[in-house]
Motif scaffolding. Sequence first.
Motif, PDB file in Angstrom:
ATOM      1  N   ARG A 259       0.816  -1.212   0.000  1.00 34.51           N
ATOM      2  CA  ARG A 259       0.000   0.000   0.000  1.00 34.51           C
ATOM      3  C   ARG A 259       0.851   1.265   0.000  1.00 34.51           C
ATOM      4  O   ARG A 259       0.383   2.338  -0.408  1.00 34.51           O
ATOM      5  N   PHE A 260       2.086   1.156   0.506  1.00 32.85           N
ATOM      6  CA  PHE A 260       2.914   2.346   0.658  1.00 32.85           C
ATOM      7  C   PHE A 260       4.183   2.330  -0.182  1.00 32.85           C
ATOM      8  O   PHE A 260       4.877   3.346  -0.272  1.00 32.85           O
ATOM      9  N   ALA A 261       4.511   1.190  -0.793  1.00 33.80           N
ATOM     10  CA  ALA A 261       5.792   1.042  -1.477  1.00 33.80           C
ATOM     11  C   ALA A 261       5.955   2.006  -2.643  1.00 33.80           C
ATOM     12  O   ALA A 261       7.071   2.429  -2.956  1.00 33.80           O
ATOM     13  N   ASP A 262       4.861   2.362  -3.321  1.00 32.43           N
ATOM     14  CA  ASP A 262       4.964   3.259  -4.473  1.00 32.43           C
ATOM     15  C   ASP A 262       5.104   4.721  -4.073  1.00 32.43           C
ATOM     16  O   ASP A 262       5.699   5.502  -4.806  1.00 32.43           O
ATOM     17  N   GLY A 263       4.564   5.098  -2.910  1.00 27.31           N
ATOM     18  CA  GLY A 263       4.594   6.496  -2.516  1.00 27.31           C
ATOM     19  C   GLY A 263       5.530   6.820  -1.367  1.00 27.31           C
ATOM     20  O   GLY A 263       6.106   7.915  -1.316  1.00 27.31           O
ATOM     21  N   ARG A 264       5.696   5.890  -0.412  1.00 30.00           N
ATOM     22  CA  ARG A 264       6.524   6.151   0.776  1.00 30.00           C
ATOM     23  C   ARG A 264       7.494   5.010   1.048  1.00 30.00           C
ATOM     24  O   ARG A 264       7.474   4.391   2.101  1.00 30.00           O
ATOM     25  N   PRO A 265       8.386   4.718   0.104  1.00 27.43           N
ATOM     26  CA  PRO A 265       9.301   3.596   0.333  1.00 27.43           C
ATOM     27  C   PRO A 265      10.258   3.834   1.491  1.00 27.43           C
ATOM     28  O   PRO A 265      10.641   2.895   2.191  1.00 27.43           O
ATOM     29  N   GLY A 266      10.651   5.095   1.692  1.00 25.21           N
ATOM     30  CA  GLY A 266      11.582   5.386   2.786  1.00 25.21           C
ATOM     31  C   GLY A 266      11.011   5.102   4.147  1.00 25.21           C
ATOM     32  O   GLY A 266      11.737   4.715   5.073  1.00 25.21           O
ATOM     33  N   LEU A 267       9.695   5.264   4.301  1.00 26.42           N
ATOM     34  CA  LEU A 267       9.050   4.973   5.579  1.00 26.42           C
ATOM     35  C   LEU A 267       9.171   3.497   5.916  1.00 26.42           C
ATOM     36  O   LEU A 267       9.445   3.124   7.063  1.00 26.42           O
ATOM     37  N   ILE A 268       8.976   2.647   4.912  1.00 22.90           N
ATOM     38  CA  ILE A 268       9.032   1.204   5.135  1.00 22.90           C
ATOM     39  C   ILE A 268      10.458   0.737   5.366  1.00 22.90           C
ATOM     40  O   ILE A 268      10.755   0.022   6.329  1.00 22.90           O
ATOM     41  N   THR A 269      11.359   1.137   4.468  1.00 28.66           N
ATOM     42  CA  THR A 269      12.723   0.620   4.569  1.00 28.66           C
ATOM     43  C   THR A 269      13.519   1.268   5.694  1.00 28.66           C
ATOM     44  O   THR A 269      14.374   0.621   6.297  1.00 28.66           O
ATOM     45  N   GLY A 270      13.240   2.545   5.979  1.00 26.61           N
ATOM     46  CA  GLY A 270      13.978   3.218   7.044  1.00 26.61           C
ATOM     47  C   GLY A 270      13.607   2.714   8.417  1.00 26.61           C
ATOM     48  O   GLY A 270      14.432   2.166   9.156  1.00 26.61           O
ATOM     49  N   ALA A 271      12.324   2.905   8.773  1.00 26.62           N
ATOM     50  CA  ALA A 271      11.871   2.452  10.080  1.00 26.62           C
ATOM     51  C   ALA A 271      11.930   0.929  10.186  1.00 26.62           C
ATOM     52  O   ALA A 271      12.314   0.373  11.216  1.00 26.62           O
ATOM     53  N   GLY A 272      11.554   0.246   9.085  1.00 26.75           N
ATOM     54  CA  GLY A 272      11.563  -1.215   9.099  1.00 26.75           C
ATOM     55  C   GLY A 272      12.949  -1.793   9.262  1.00 26.75           C
ATOM     56  O   GLY A 272      13.144  -2.787   9.965  1.00 26.75           O
ATOM     57  N   GLY A 273      13.943  -1.182   8.604  1.00 28.11           N
ATOM     58  CA  GLY A 273      15.308  -1.682   8.725  1.00 28.11           C
ATOM     59  C   GLY A 273      15.839  -1.591  10.145  1.00 28.11           C
ATOM     60  O   GLY A 273      16.459  -2.532  10.655  1.00 28.11           O
ATOM     61  N   CYS A 274      15.587  -0.454  10.803  1.00 24.56           N
ATOM     62  CA  CYS A 274      16.038  -0.303  12.190  1.00 24.56           C
ATOM     63  C   CYS A 274      15.325  -1.290  13.116  1.00 24.56           C
ATOM     64  O   CYS A 274      15.943  -1.926  13.970  1.00 24.56           O
ATOM     65  N   ALA A 275      14.001  -1.403  12.934  1.00 26.74           N
ATOM     66  CA  ALA A 275      13.233  -2.330  13.773  1.00 26.74           C
ATOM     67  C   ALA A 275      13.664  -3.776  13.544  1.00 26.74           C
ATOM     68  O   ALA A 275      13.685  -4.590  14.476  1.00 26.74           O
ATOM     69  N   LEU A 276      14.033  -4.088  12.305  1.00 29.93           N
ATOM     70  CA  LEU A 276      14.459  -5.446  11.975  1.00 29.93           C
ATOM     71  C   LEU A 276      15.749  -5.810  12.695  1.00 29.93           C
ATOM     72  O   LEU A 276      15.886  -6.907  13.256  1.00 29.93           O
ATOM     73  N   CYS A 277      16.689  -4.895  12.705  1.00 29.72           N
ATOM     74  CA  CYS A 277      17.956  -5.145  13.390  1.00 29.72           C
ATOM     75  C   CYS A 277      17.726  -5.371  14.883  1.00 29.72           C
ATOM     76  O   CYS A 277      18.252  -6.319  15.472  1.00 29.72           O
ATOM     77  N   LEU A 278      16.926  -4.492  15.488  1.00 32.89           N
ATOM     78  CA  LEU A 278      16.632  -4.638  16.916  1.00 32.89           C
ATOM     79  C   LEU A 278      15.846  -5.925  17.194  1.00 32.89           C
ATOM     80  O   LEU A 278      16.068  -6.591  18.210  1.00 32.89           O
ATOM     81  N   GLY A 279      14.931  -6.271  16.285  1.00 32.89           N
ATOM     82  CA  GLY A 279      14.112  -7.457  16.480  1.00 32.89           C
ATOM     83  C   GLY A 279      14.909  -8.745  16.463  1.00 32.89           C
ATOM     84  O   GLY A 279      14.669  -9.641  17.282  1.00 32.89           O
ATOM     85  N   TRP A 280      15.876  -8.856  15.530  1.00 27.95           N
ATOM     86  CA  TRP A 280      16.702 -10.062  15.513  1.00 27.95           C
ATOM     87  C   TRP A 280      17.506 -10.180  16.802  1.00 27.95           C
ATOM     88  O   TRP A 280      17.646 -11.281  17.367  1.00 27.95           O
ATOM     89  N   GLY A 281      18.042  -9.046  17.276  1.00 25.51           N
ATOM     90  CA  GLY A 281      18.781  -9.085  18.537  1.00 25.51           C
ATOM     91  C   GLY A 281      17.894  -9.498  19.697  1.00 25.51           C
ATOM     92  O   GLY A 281      18.304 -10.275  20.569  1.00 25.51           O
ATOM     93  N   ALA A 282      16.660  -8.994  19.725  1.00 26.02           N
ATOM     94  CA  ALA A 282      15.725  -9.346  20.791  1.00 26.02           C
ATOM     95  C   ALA A 282      15.379 -10.835  20.748  1.00 26.02           C
ATOM     96  O   ALA A 282      15.257 -11.486  21.796  1.00 26.02           O
ATOM     97  N   LEU A 283      15.218 -11.393  19.541  1.00 26.57           N
ATOM     98  CA  LEU A 283      14.915 -12.820  19.437  1.00 26.57           C
ATOM     99  C   LEU A 283      16.085 -13.661  19.918  1.00 26.57           C
ATOM    100  O   LEU A 283      15.889 -14.691  20.584  1.00 26.57           O
ATOM    101  N   ALA A 284      17.303 -13.244  19.593  1.00 22.27           N
ATOM    102  CA  ALA A 284      18.483 -13.987  20.053  1.00 22.27           C
ATOM    103  C   ALA A 284      18.535 -14.027  21.581  1.00 22.27           C
ATOM    104  O   ALA A 284      18.890 -15.060  22.167  1.00 22.27           O
ATOM    105  N   LEU A 285      18.164 -12.921  22.215  1.00 22.52           N
ATOM    106  CA  LEU A 285      18.193 -12.871  23.677  1.00 22.52           C
ATOM    107  C   LEU A 285      16.987 -13.556  24.308  1.00 22.52           C
ATOM    108  O   LEU A 285      17.103 -14.173  25.372  1.00 22.52           O
TER     109      LEU A 285
END
Length: 390
Positions: A259-285
């Motif tokens: 729904r947002f990839a065509d108009g707001r790609p930075g919102l998805i990849t920016g916030a999503g990328g940071c959350a993804l990094c933190l999420g993998w670390g949280a799962l490891a712990l």
Amino acid sequence: MPFALFLLGVAVFAQGTSEFMLSGLMPDIARELGVSVGDAGLLTSGFAVGMVVGAPLMAGFARRWPWRRALLGFLGVFLCVHVVGAMTGSFPVLLGTRVVGALANAGFLAVALVAAVGMVAPDAKGRATSTLLGGVTLACVVGVPAGALLGQAWGWRSAFWAVAVLSVPAVVEVRSVPDGGAELERPAHSLHGELRALREPRLLVLLLLGALVNGATFCTFTYLAPLVTNVTGLGGSWVPVVLALFGLGAFAGVRVAGRFADGRPGLITGAGGCALCLGWGALALGAGEPVLAFGLVLALGALSFGVGSTLISQALYAAPGAPTLAGGFATAAFNVGAACGPWLGGAAIDSGGGYRSPVWVSAGLVAVALVAVPLNRRALRGRTTASWTV
């Protein structure tokens, strides 16, 4: 979205089931064929290597074929190799069938991406991509857990037979995909011109980010079964549940991202990328706590596929001069990650890091992607390319 696009999604579902189902079957395959779990992980890596080689190669080979003929040919080969895989007792032969099946899958997906964006308006590539990749996420939701259940009930070979049977109606359905026509005319770009267009810096950076993100996804996803049974401390019957949670998250992530990839790609990849990094670390712990682990698996499925599908659509935007090969190279880049991720995870396990170690590797791969963005900020500038800054 055109109805034919949803038919392509059905075929992608069958192929995605094959690509991902080994996550729930890995321990049984390793035990029956007499190899380590880390070595069995090469079946996932081998499939990804076939996708890496096959995506641009098959896209170039079939670029002048009618869409329907190319899709049917690739799907027929895919069906046949799964019959062989279900019957063999040799690990090298099984590995070979995975590579050949991946070549066929790569060709199918590369042509399907071209057909998908060719059937929609020029500014709807993100929605078309998300619709097509919805078949992949449904494979995670339904196909992979079902494969794990089949494996537990009748052995891992039954899952291979199921994929072969599932491919039969997909062959019938793909016959409804248009071969083109005046309204679906494909641009007449020379092969040399398309290859030249693929040197676009923005595209290369996006492909690098896609490889890193997908590498992180497959590094952990491949070893979710032993993580659940050895770290979370649950029985094997919980493995399909965890795989389904990841798939549900992936399906939701792709749908929202579309729904947002065509108009707001930075919102998805920016916030999503940071959350993804933190999420993998949280799962490891937190993998030892079942409730926390379940919630994180669901969220990480959504983030991984939401960010990943957005990067694919932005790669298509970044290569307007390569309408045929851009999809193939995007597929190849993501499968570089899918090949390296399980290998890195298996190496971490075999070196004594335990079953949490692939999750830490996943966090590290996304961290490298986040570090790579500022170094390539100039290349990422432009309205139609993804930026990891919000």
